[in-house]
Design a protein around this motif. Structure first.
Motif, PDB file in Angstrom:
ATOM      1  N   GLU A  83     -12.254  -4.342   2.252  1.00  0.00           N
ATOM      2  CA  GLU A  83     -12.952  -5.186   1.280  1.00  0.00           C
ATOM      3  C   GLU A  83     -14.453  -5.203   1.588  1.00  0.00           C
ATOM      4  O   GLU A  83     -14.960  -6.093   2.269  1.00  0.00           O
ATOM      5  CB  GLU A  83     -12.373  -6.607   1.311  1.00  0.00           C
ATOM      6  CG  GLU A  83     -10.886  -6.656   1.003  1.00  0.00           C
ATOM      7  CD  GLU A  83     -10.267  -8.000   1.333  1.00  0.00           C
ATOM      8  OE1 GLU A  83     -11.008  -9.002   1.440  1.00  0.00           O
ATOM      9  OE2 GLU A  83      -9.034  -8.047   1.512  1.00  0.00           O
ATOM     10  N   TYR A 247     -13.201   3.804   0.837  1.00  0.00           N
ATOM     11  CA  TYR A 247     -13.056   2.639   1.693  1.00  0.00           C
ATOM     12  C   TYR A 247     -14.162   2.650   2.747  1.00  0.00           C
ATOM     13  O   TYR A 247     -14.557   3.699   3.246  1.00  0.00           O
ATOM     14  CB  TYR A 247     -11.692   2.638   2.388  1.00  0.00           C
ATOM     15  CG  TYR A 247     -10.539   2.201   1.512  1.00  0.00           C
ATOM     16  CD1 TYR A 247     -10.737   1.480   0.340  1.00  0.00           C
ATOM     17  CD2 TYR A 247      -9.228   2.503   1.870  1.00  0.00           C
ATOM     18  CE1 TYR A 247      -9.678   1.075  -0.450  1.00  0.00           C
ATOM     19  CE2 TYR A 247      -8.154   2.106   1.085  1.00  0.00           C
ATOM     20  CZ  TYR A 247      -8.383   1.401  -0.077  1.00  0.00           C
ATOM     21  OH  TYR A 247      -7.330   0.999  -0.856  1.00  0.00           O
ATOM     22  N   SER A 318      -6.620 -12.874   0.574  1.00  0.00           N
ATOM     23  CA  SER A 318      -7.036 -11.505   0.259  1.00  0.00           C
ATOM     24  C   SER A 318      -6.486 -11.134  -1.124  1.00  0.00           C
ATOM     25  O   SER A 318      -6.684 -11.881  -2.084  1.00  0.00           O
ATOM     26  CB  SER A 318      -6.577 -10.548   1.356  1.00  0.00           C
ATOM     27  OG  SER A 318      -7.015  -9.233   1.115  1.00  0.00           O
ATOM     28  N   ASN A 319      -5.775 -10.035  -1.245  1.00  0.00           N
ATOM     29  CA  ASN A 319      -5.169  -9.660  -2.536  1.00  0.00           C
ATOM     30  C   ASN A 319      -3.651  -9.776  -2.508  1.00  0.00           C
ATOM     31  O   ASN A 319      -2.952  -9.151  -3.307  1.00  0.00           O
ATOM     32  CB  ASN A 319      -5.578  -8.237  -2.929  1.00  0.00           C
ATOM     33  CG  ASN A 319      -5.013  -7.183  -1.983  1.00  0.00           C
ATOM     34  OD1 ASN A 319      -4.791  -7.462  -0.810  1.00  0.00           O
ATOM     35  ND2 ASN A 319      -4.795  -5.964  -2.476  1.00  0.00           N
ATOM     36  N   SER A 351      -9.557 -11.305  -2.819  1.00  0.00           N
ATOM     37  CA  SER A 351     -10.176 -10.022  -3.097  1.00  0.00           C
ATOM     38  C   SER A 351      -9.431  -9.358  -4.244  1.00  0.00           C
ATOM     39  O   SER A 351      -8.200  -9.400  -4.299  1.00  0.00           O
ATOM     40  CB  SER A 351     -10.143  -9.125  -1.858  1.00  0.00           C
ATOM     41  OG  SER A 351     -10.925  -7.965  -2.051  1.00  0.00           O
ATOM     42  N   PHE A 353      -9.110  -5.786  -6.667  1.00  0.00           N
ATOM     43  CA  PHE A 353      -9.409  -4.357  -6.746  1.00  0.00           C
ATOM     44  C   PHE A 353      -9.242  -3.878  -8.183  1.00  0.00           C
ATOM     45  O   PHE A 353      -8.370  -4.376  -8.914  1.00  0.00           O
ATOM     46  CB  PHE A 353      -8.489  -3.574  -5.804  1.00  0.00           C
ATOM     47  CG  PHE A 353      -8.792  -3.811  -4.350  1.00  0.00           C
ATOM     48  CD1 PHE A 353      -9.694  -3.000  -3.676  1.00  0.00           C
ATOM     49  CD2 PHE A 353      -8.205  -4.869  -3.658  1.00  0.00           C
ATOM     50  CE1 PHE A 353      -9.984  -3.226  -2.334  1.00  0.00           C
ATOM     51  CE2 PHE A 353      -8.485  -5.089  -2.322  1.00  0.00           C
ATOM     52  CZ  PHE A 353      -9.390  -4.263  -1.663  1.00  0.00           C
ATOM     53  N   SER A 362     -17.626  -8.468 -10.624  1.00  0.00           N
ATOM     54  CA  SER A 362     -17.803  -7.269  -9.811  1.00  0.00           C
ATOM     55  C   SER A 362     -19.284  -6.957  -9.628  1.00  0.00           C
ATOM     56  O   SER A 362     -20.094  -7.145 -10.541  1.00  0.00           O
ATOM     57  CB  SER A 362     -17.110  -6.071 -10.469  1.00  0.00           C
ATOM     58  OG  SER A 362     -15.710  -6.256 -10.510  1.00  0.00           O
ATOM     59  N   SER A 368     -14.354  -3.328  -4.252  1.00  0.00           N
ATOM     60  CA  SER A 368     -13.635  -4.601  -4.310  1.00  0.00           C
ATOM     61  C   SER A 368     -14.549  -5.692  -4.856  1.00  0.00           C
ATOM     62  O   SER A 368     -15.777  -5.557  -4.873  1.00  0.00           O
ATOM     63  CB  SER A 368     -13.122  -4.995  -2.922  1.00  0.00           C
ATOM     64  OG  SER A 368     -14.210  -5.146  -2.015  1.00  0.00           O
ATOM     65  N   GLN A 370     -14.960  -9.945  -4.459  1.00  0.00           N
ATOM     66  CA  GLN A 370     -14.527 -11.179  -3.827  1.00  0.00           C
ATOM     67  C   GLN A 370     -14.701 -12.332  -4.810  1.00  0.00           C
ATOM     68  O   GLN A 370     -15.737 -12.416  -5.498  1.00  0.00           O
ATOM     69  CB  GLN A 370     -15.345 -11.433  -2.556  1.00  0.00           C
ATOM     70  CG  GLN A 370     -14.516 -11.679  -1.317  1.00  0.00           C
ATOM     71  CD  GLN A 370     -13.654 -10.489  -0.909  1.00  0.00           C
ATOM     72  OE1 GLN A 370     -13.812  -9.397  -1.424  1.00  0.00           O
ATOM     73  NE2 GLN A 370     -12.749 -10.711   0.017  1.00  0.00           N
TER      74      GLN A 370
END
Length: 417
Positions: A83, A247, A318-319, A351, A353, A362, A368, A370
């Motif tokens: 992330e 990533y 998170s996700n 998070s 995506f 975004s 990602s 947040q």
């Protein structure tokens, strides 16, 4: 360590913490005003490193074991986050007064950066994988064995500690410079320095009092070896999936900034590192095995916070909610969140995506996104009919990442994700 130098300072810090703990607890619960208004508010006071009274080792072990539930599987190693946007909520957290109280999050060491921003008096890292607990035991050992960022990174990456003359200690926000200094020093894969680093980590973990099997120790050794082998170039990986070159690397994550362009990692400054170090040495970071939608772990964490007279100020799933919704288990998570002690300053950070939904918050250059929502708003929607789907969940009542005056935003470099 002995009772001279850093070891002696730690003992003195612990004694001081015992003397001021009662008054500090009162401060942590302080706060008035309404963060929803445009006016300035009196924010809750954050925990102070020198006021963190140690939780006895035996009690810490009891918390780890009694709060945990049966573990499960997820198809990632999760040694680092993917992330890149993880620090984009730090500004909104500050504006909303998300300080003190209890922290609850999932995953690896990005949790420490949130702790450094929130300054909780107690933190829980809850993850379905037992490997995550073992991973956090490694980090706990690193904190107990070191007193400065340079020592922490050198031990993690299996290197000798660079002499202070080789890096600019005044450039506290330049984590990239510090990483370069560490990785230029002797050590690395197969070196005596790496072997000595693992020996120290293992020895320290075995003194925490938590039973560890040979397989547990082998797993942690593999984790440490992965950091040594890859260094700051380590990337998040998934099992059975193609590599994701977008990533971020470990070095990029540590060098990331908030949306004001300020370095925000727990390793970006000595002051941030010292707070997390104090939290760890006081046994106030508790790794827990459990499913966010599981039967007991999240509820037990909430009950522990309530028993201590504290509120959960930051919940970071998170996700994970994406998977819970896909599997039809989101209602169980929502029911557990409803039992947590919260207040007007409590928030949920997630998070998102683009493979799941393109979020309106975004930031260009970041894979990602947040997001942050007040937990009171989250629970209000759940009690009033719930969300229509994942897109609705992650966008409805999401707090804007930027302040009302966008001119206050500084230039932010493009993210590694």
């Amino acid at each position: 360590m002995g009772q001279n130098g850093p070891g002696r300072e730690r003992c003195l810090r612990s004694v001081c913490g015992l003397l001021v703990a009662a008054s500090a607890s009162a401060l942590l619960l302080a706060g008035c005003g309404d963060p929803r208004s445009g006016a300035s508010v009196s924010q809750p006071n954050p925990a102070r490193a020198e006021a963190l009274a140690p939780i006895p080792d035996s009690q810490w072990v009891r918390l780890v074991r009694t709060l945990s539930e049966a573990g499960g599987y997820f198809d990632t190693d999760n040694l680092i986050s993917n992330e890149t946007s993880y620090l984009h909520v730090v500004g909104p957290m500050t504006r909303l007064g998300v300080r003190g109280g209890v922290y609850v999050g999932v995953g690896p060491d990005q949790n420490f950066s949130y702790m450094a921003a929130q300054r909780p008096s107690l933190a829980f890292v809850l993850d379905i994988r037992r490997d995550n607990l073992l991973h956090h035991l490694m980090h706990k050992a690193l904190f107990h064995e070191t007193d400065r960022r340079v020592e922490y990174l050198a031990l993690l990456l299996g290197r000798a500690v660079p002499d202070d003359s080789l890096w600019d200690r005044s450039a506290t926000g330049d984590i990239a410079q510090l990483l370069r200094a560490v990785e230029a020093f002797p050590g690395g894969p197969g070196s005596p320095q790496a072997a000595d680093s693992w020996r120290r980590i293992r020895s320290r973990m075995e003194r925490f009092g938590l039973p560890l099997s040979p397989d547990d120790l082998s797993t942690v050794e593999r984790f440490h070896r992965t950091f040594v082998d890859a260094g700051s170039g380590l990337r998040f990986t998934s099992h059975g999936r193609l590599p994701r070159p977008y990533y971020p690397t470990y070095g990029q994550l540590l060098a990331e900034t908030d949306l004001d362009g300020e370095a925000g990692s727990y390793l970006a400054t000595e002051e941030a590192f010292r707070f997390v170090d104090a939290l760890q040495e006081a046994n106030r970071v508790v790794p827990v095995v459990g499913d966010l939608a599981g039967p007991t772990a999240l509820r037990a964490i909430g009950a522990e916070a309530k028993q201590r007279g504290l509120t959960v100020r930051l919940l970071y799933p998170s996700n994970v909610e994406y998977y819970l919704m896909r599997e039809g288990r989101f209602p169980r998570f929502a029911a557990s969140v409803a039992t947590l002690p919260v207040d007007r300053w409590s928030v949920l950070v997630r998070s998102v995506f683009p493979t799941a939904v393109r979020h309106p918050h975004s930031v260009p250059g970041y894979y990602s996104t947040q997001t942050l929502v007040r937990l009171e708003d989250f629970r209000s929607v759940l009690s009033g009919g719930g969300y229509t789907g994942y897109g609705d969940l992650v966008t409805r009542q999401a707090v804007p990442l930027l302040p009302p005056d966008p001119g206050r935003r500084r230039a932010v470099p493009g993210g590694g994700g």
